[in-house]
Write a protein that holds these residues in place. Structure first.
Motif, PDB file in Angstrom:
ATOM      1  N   LYS A  61       0.838  -1.205   0.000  1.00  0.00           N
ATOM      2  CA  LYS A  61       0.000   0.000   0.000  1.00  0.00           C
ATOM      3  C   LYS A  61       0.876   1.258   0.000  1.00  0.00           C
ATOM      4  CE  LYS A  61      -3.641   0.266   2.772  1.00  0.00           C
ATOM      5  NZ  LYS A  61      -4.426   0.070   4.037  1.00  0.00           N
ATOM      6  N   ALA A  62       1.898   1.253   0.845  1.00  0.00           N
ATOM      7  CA  ALA A  62       2.776   2.421   0.960  1.00  0.00           C
ATOM      8  C   ALA A  62       3.534   2.681  -0.336  1.00  0.00           C
ATOM      9  CB  ALA A  62       3.760   2.214   2.117  1.00  0.00           C
ATOM     10  N   ILE A  63       4.158   1.643  -0.863  1.00  0.00           N
ATOM     11  CA  ILE A  63       4.948   1.813  -2.088  1.00  0.00           C
ATOM     12  C   ILE A  63       4.060   2.321  -3.216  1.00  0.00           C
ATOM     13  CG2 ILE A  63       6.361   0.635  -3.833  1.00  0.00           C
ATOM     14  CD1 ILE A  63       7.704   0.881  -1.021  1.00  0.00           C
ATOM     15  N   SER A  64       2.868   1.777  -3.294  1.00  0.00           N
ATOM     16  CA  SER A  64       1.963   2.178  -4.385  1.00  0.00           C
ATOM     17  C   SER A  64       1.429   3.587  -4.209  1.00  0.00           C
ATOM     18  CB  SER A  64       0.816   1.167  -4.525  1.00  0.00           C
ATOM     19  OG  SER A  64       0.021   1.160  -3.356  1.00  0.00           O
ATOM     20  N   GLU A  65       1.592   4.128  -3.000  1.00  0.00           N
ATOM     21  CA  GLU A  65       1.200   5.534  -2.753  1.00  0.00           C
ATOM     22  C   GLU A  65       2.398   6.466  -2.856  1.00  0.00           C
ATOM     23  OE1 GLU A  65      -1.921   6.747  -2.324  1.00  0.00           O
ATOM     24  OE2 GLU A  65      -2.672   4.725  -2.670  1.00  0.00           O
ATOM     25  N   GLY A  66       3.570   5.908  -3.171  1.00  0.00           N
ATOM     26  CA  GLY A  66       4.747   6.754  -3.396  1.00  0.00           C
ATOM     27  C   GLY A  66       5.677   6.892  -2.212  1.00  0.00           C
ATOM     28  N   CYS A  67       5.412   6.171  -1.114  1.00  0.00           N
ATOM     29  CA  CYS A  67       6.293   6.233   0.064  1.00  0.00           C
ATOM     30  C   CYS A  67       7.252   5.048   0.043  1.00  0.00           C
ATOM     31  CB  CYS A  67       5.459   6.225   1.341  1.00  0.00           C
ATOM     32  SG  CYS A  67       6.469   6.328   2.834  1.00  0.00           S
ATOM     33  N   ARG A  68       8.560   5.339   0.149  1.00  0.00           N
ATOM     34  CA  ARG A  68       9.572   4.264   0.086  1.00  0.00           C
ATOM     35  C   ARG A  68      10.524   4.282   1.268  1.00  0.00           C
ATOM     36  NH1 ARG A  68      11.541   4.319  -6.251  1.00  0.00           N
ATOM     37  NH2 ARG A  68       9.526   3.709  -7.136  1.00  0.00           N
ATOM     38  N   SER A  69      10.208   5.071   2.268  1.00  0.00           N
ATOM     39  CA  SER A  69      11.093   5.184   3.419  1.00  0.00           C
ATOM     40  C   SER A  69      10.252   5.039   4.684  1.00  0.00           C
ATOM     41  CB  SER A  69      11.796   6.548   3.368  1.00  0.00           C
ATOM     42  OG  SER A  69      12.626   6.694   4.481  1.00  0.00           O
ATOM     43  N   PHE A  70      10.744   4.209   5.622  1.00  0.00           N
ATOM     44  CA  PHE A  70       9.920   3.860   6.775  1.00  0.00           C
ATOM     45  C   PHE A  70      10.704   3.944   8.078  1.00  0.00           C
ATOM     46  CE2 PHE A  70       8.613   1.618   2.951  1.00  0.00           C
ATOM     47  CZ  PHE A  70       7.341   2.160   2.791  1.00  0.00           C
ATOM     48  N   THR A  71       9.984   4.242   9.150  1.00  0.00           N
ATOM     49  CA  THR A  71      10.625   4.374  10.456  1.00  0.00           C
ATOM     50  C   THR A  71      10.280   3.225  11.399  1.00  0.00           C
ATOM     51  OG1 THR A  71       8.838   5.907  10.970  1.00  0.00           O
ATOM     52  CG2 THR A  71      10.957   6.864  10.409  1.00  0.00           C
ATOM     53  N   ARG A  72       8.983   2.922  11.520  1.00  0.00           N
ATOM     54  CA  ARG A  72       8.563   1.871  12.451  1.00  0.00           C
ATOM     55  C   ARG A  72       7.473   1.006  11.814  1.00  0.00           C
ATOM     56  NH1 ARG A  72       6.490   5.124  17.526  1.00  0.00           N
ATOM     57  NH2 ARG A  72       5.779   6.422  15.811  1.00  0.00           N
ATOM     58  N   LEU A  73       7.408  -0.223  12.284  1.00  0.00           N
ATOM     59  CA  LEU A  73       6.342  -1.152  11.883  1.00  0.00           C
ATOM     60  C   LEU A  73       5.800  -1.813  13.143  1.00  0.00           C
ATOM     61  CD1 LEU A  73       4.814  -3.096   9.796  1.00  0.00           C
ATOM     62  CD2 LEU A  73       6.705  -4.665  10.247  1.00  0.00           C
ATOM     63  N   ALA A  74       4.498  -1.754  13.334  1.00  0.00           N
ATOM     64  CA  ALA A  74       3.865  -2.523  14.415  1.00  0.00           C
ATOM     65  C   ALA A  74       3.125  -3.693  13.788  1.00  0.00           C
ATOM     66  CB  ALA A  74       2.891  -1.649  15.202  1.00  0.00           C
ATOM     67  N   VAL A  75       3.269  -4.861  14.402  1.00  0.00           N
ATOM     68  CA  VAL A  75       2.565  -6.055  13.902  1.00  0.00           C
ATOM     69  C   VAL A  75       1.992  -6.810  15.095  1.00  0.00           C
ATOM     70  CG1 VAL A  75       4.756  -7.324  13.725  1.00  0.00           C
ATOM     71  CG2 VAL A  75       2.749  -8.162  12.516  1.00  0.00           C
ATOM     72  N   VAL A  76       0.746  -7.242  14.939  1.00  0.00           N
ATOM     73  CA  VAL A  76       0.083  -7.968  16.019  1.00  0.00           C
ATOM     74  C   VAL A  76      -0.712  -9.132  15.441  1.00  0.00           C
ATOM     75  CG1 VAL A  76      -1.934  -6.422  15.999  1.00  0.00           C
ATOM     76  CG2 VAL A  76      -1.423  -7.788  18.036  1.00  0.00           C
ATOM     77  N   GLY A  77      -0.681 -10.248  16.151  1.00  0.00           N
ATOM     78  CA  GLY A  77      -1.478 -11.411  15.768  1.00  0.00           C
ATOM     79  C   GLY A  77      -2.289 -11.862  16.967  1.00  0.00           C
ATOM     80  N   ASN A  78      -3.245 -12.745  16.704  1.00  0.00           N
ATOM     81  CA  ASN A  78      -4.072 -13.250  17.796  1.00  0.00           C
ATOM     82  C   ASN A  78      -3.351 -14.402  18.494  1.00  0.00           C
ATOM     83  OD1 ASN A  78      -6.166 -13.746  19.511  1.00  0.00           O
ATOM     84  ND2 ASN A  78      -7.371 -14.905  18.016  1.00  0.00           N
TER      85      ASN A  78
END
Ligand code: THU
Length: 130
Positions: A61-78
């Motif tokens: 989603k990000a790349i397709s919106e033109g963003c290619r640089s990232f700082t943090r990622l949160a991931v959660v599962g059940n």
């Protein structure tokens, strides 16, 4: 945004997951250097291998919106354990920088912060190709 708030964003995506096969929802929230939060959920498929993980949904989603640089990622599962990004997600995220901070959360909301460099040491990336 605090780490906790980013984890909460990931939590909001659990409801969006399409998981008729594993019944294991995963949510992700990827913070762009542009300040935008790109969210994602896992999207499964009757041809199991075509399943897309939550982290890669957010990344694409990000790349397709033109963003290619990232700082943090949160991931959660059940899950009772922290939800660690799978190998394919680690590699795909690494393409855009190994110093990403990953917040891996469990279903109680507890999380650990770890760098992508630690999750995927000695990685292969675009610099390797020269
Ligand atoms: N899954 C993710 O969304 N992210 C990961 O990093 C690990 C696995 C999903 C894929 C599948 O829909 C479900 O969790 C069970 O493997």
């Amino acid at each position: 945004m605090t780490d906790q708030a980013l984890v909460e964003k990931a939590f909001t995506m659990l409801d969006k997951s399409y998981v008729p096969y594993s019944h294991f929802p995963v949510g992700a929230a990827l913070e762009g250097a542009d300040g935008v939060i790109y969210t994602g959920c896992n999207v499964e498929n009757a041809a199991y291998g075509s399943t897309l993980c939550a982290e890669r949904t957010a990344l694409v989603k990000a790349i397709s919106e033109g963003c290619r640089s990232f700082t943090r990622l949160a991931v959660v599962g059940n899950s009772a354990d922290y939800c660690w990004p799978c190998g394919a997600c680690r590699q795909m995220l690494r393409e855009f920088g190994a110093d990403l901070e990953v917040l891996a959360a469990n279903r109680e909301g507890a999380y650990v912060a770890i760098s992508l460099e630690e999750l995927l040491p000695h990685s292969f990336g675009p610099e390797t190709l020269g």
